[in-house]
Design an enzyme around this catalytic site. Sequence first.
Site, PDB file in Angstrom:
ATOM      1  N   GLY A  51       0.822  -1.210   0.000  1.00 35.95           N
ATOM      2  CA  GLY A  51       0.000   0.000   0.000  1.00 35.95           C
ATOM      3  C   GLY A  51       0.848   1.248   0.000  1.00 35.95           C
ATOM      4  O   GLY A  51       0.601   2.199  -0.760  1.00 35.95           O
ATOM      5  N   ASP A  52       1.871   1.278   0.844  1.00 43.35           N
ATOM      6  CA  ASP A  52       2.802   2.406   0.877  1.00 43.35           C
ATOM      7  C   ASP A  52       3.558   2.532  -0.442  1.00 43.35           C
ATOM      8  O   ASP A  52       3.677   3.615  -1.011  1.00 43.35           O
ATOM      9  CB  ASP A  52       3.828   2.219   1.998  1.00 43.35           C
ATOM     10  CG  ASP A  52       3.231   2.403   3.384  1.00 43.35           C
ATOM     11  OD1 ASP A  52       2.111   2.925   3.484  1.00 43.35           O
ATOM     12  OD2 ASP A  52       3.890   2.023   4.364  1.00 43.35           O
ATOM     13  N   LEU A  53       4.087   1.420  -0.909  1.00 44.71           N
ATOM     14  CA  LEU A  53       4.959   1.450  -2.082  1.00 44.71           C
ATOM     15  C   LEU A  53       4.198   1.806  -3.351  1.00 44.71           C
ATOM     16  O   LEU A  53       4.679   2.586  -4.180  1.00 44.71           O
ATOM     17  CB  LEU A  53       5.666   0.103  -2.239  1.00 44.71           C
ATOM     18  CG  LEU A  53       6.534  -0.330  -1.044  1.00 44.71           C
ATOM     19  CD1 LEU A  53       7.097  -1.722  -1.276  1.00 44.71           C
ATOM     20  CD2 LEU A  53       7.660   0.669  -0.804  1.00 44.71           C
TER      21      LEU A  53
ATOM     22  N   GLN B 217      -3.638   5.568  -0.667  1.00 48.19           N
ATOM     23  CA  GLN B 217      -3.158   4.189  -0.570  1.00 48.19           C
ATOM     24  C   GLN B 217      -4.264   3.199  -0.944  1.00 48.19           C
ATOM     25  O   GLN B 217      -4.012   2.202  -1.618  1.00 48.19           O
ATOM     26  CB  GLN B 217      -2.657   3.909   0.846  1.00 48.19           C
ATOM     27  CG  GLN B 217      -1.368   4.631   1.217  1.00 48.19           C
ATOM     28  CD  GLN B 217      -1.064   4.494   2.684  1.00 48.19           C
ATOM     29  OE1 GLN B 217      -1.710   5.113   3.529  1.00 48.19           O
ATOM     30  NE2 GLN B 217      -0.078   3.685   3.016  1.00 48.19           N
TER      31      GLN B 217
END
Length: 410
Positions: free
Chosen positions: A180-182, A212
């Site tokens: 989600g972050d990446l 996200q």
Amino acid sequence: MDEMPGGPSSGALRGIVVLDITRVVAGPFCSMLLADLGATVIKIENPHEPDYARAFPPTLKASSGEEFSAFFAQYNRNKFGLTLDLASHDGKQLLKDLVRRADVLVENFRPGTMDKLGVGYDVLRAENPRLVYTAISGYGQTGPYRRRPAYDNSAQATGGLWSMNGFPDRPPARVGTIIGDLSATLYAVIGVLAALRHAEQSGEGQLVDVSQQDSVLSLTENAVVSYTVDGKVPGPLGNEHPFVKPYELYPCKDGFVFFGGYTDKFWRLSCHLFGQPELADDPEIDTMAKRFEPEVYERRVRPVLHRWFQDRTKIELEEIVGDAVPLSAIKDIGEVVEDPQIAARDMVVDVEYPDFGELRMFGSPIKLGGTPTQPRGLAPKVGEHSATILRALAGLDDEQIAQLRTKGVI
């Protein structure tokens, strides 16, 4: 500001100034990619509460006992370090001064936080109409969830990916990395580059709003259309593809391999390479459509693959197929770091940290022929370049900078 920490600034984004008011990964990774591409990135941290990823393991250790987070270093390389207390009047004014000289600002607070501080998008746009203001958040700047706190797992949960991952006879499993972050970071970089081009052509900046949850949803392949067209809700499939077969993990003598020889061309080649050419013309499994049938696959195809793979090592299997058929050893991260293809692509880079020694971290997957990326820069210590930045971009002298330190603004 021609010199970035760790090396000279060059690259496709040379001359672009980025203010990075982010922490942990969703945000720092975005500005790191921009820095690798040559942008001058200024990491702005609260002098009283710096990025808490600085405490994340693993750490580099100096003989003095001082430690420096390798996790932090990887995501904050090539950046200048500035401390700024945005809750103070002077801190807000300094940010406005810096914004006038900047091209991009990246923040990853909950929506509304920068507005409460008095330095939200509308305020900063008034200071610099060309500013590309990039906001990365859990649920985006609009919608009923916009103010909810979120982590990577929140996005995996609400974006649908968690429900699809794992094995059908077990509870769903999160993806084994902070996807989600990446993914939000990667979309943010795309948004920044698009908005920069528009700003260069029109003189107008804009808000780049990346969620996200949105980012994770876009990674669910055919799940949305499977539901909207056929009413199917995809669930965990383990290592199998929803319909393509053979296309999954298979055990071998010393571990596992991925085999994707599902097309008629690859299947025929595989039968010859593994010494059973007659299977290519077997009327029960001679076409891709027949091999896709679950019952036929389980009864006829899977046992064949088991015979081909079970007594051979990963290396032996890769040598048999060579460049002919998609078969890949499933490698742990130690094997990946030492992989000759990874080395050839400069995807593990060595960086020397003064007092701490060498750090090996991932390189840049972006390969540009004319303006190569620079993944070997250093990450800053807290506020390491505050004086340099404030002299160069805010026009302050040493006495003014000393006063700001005394007041705790920087």
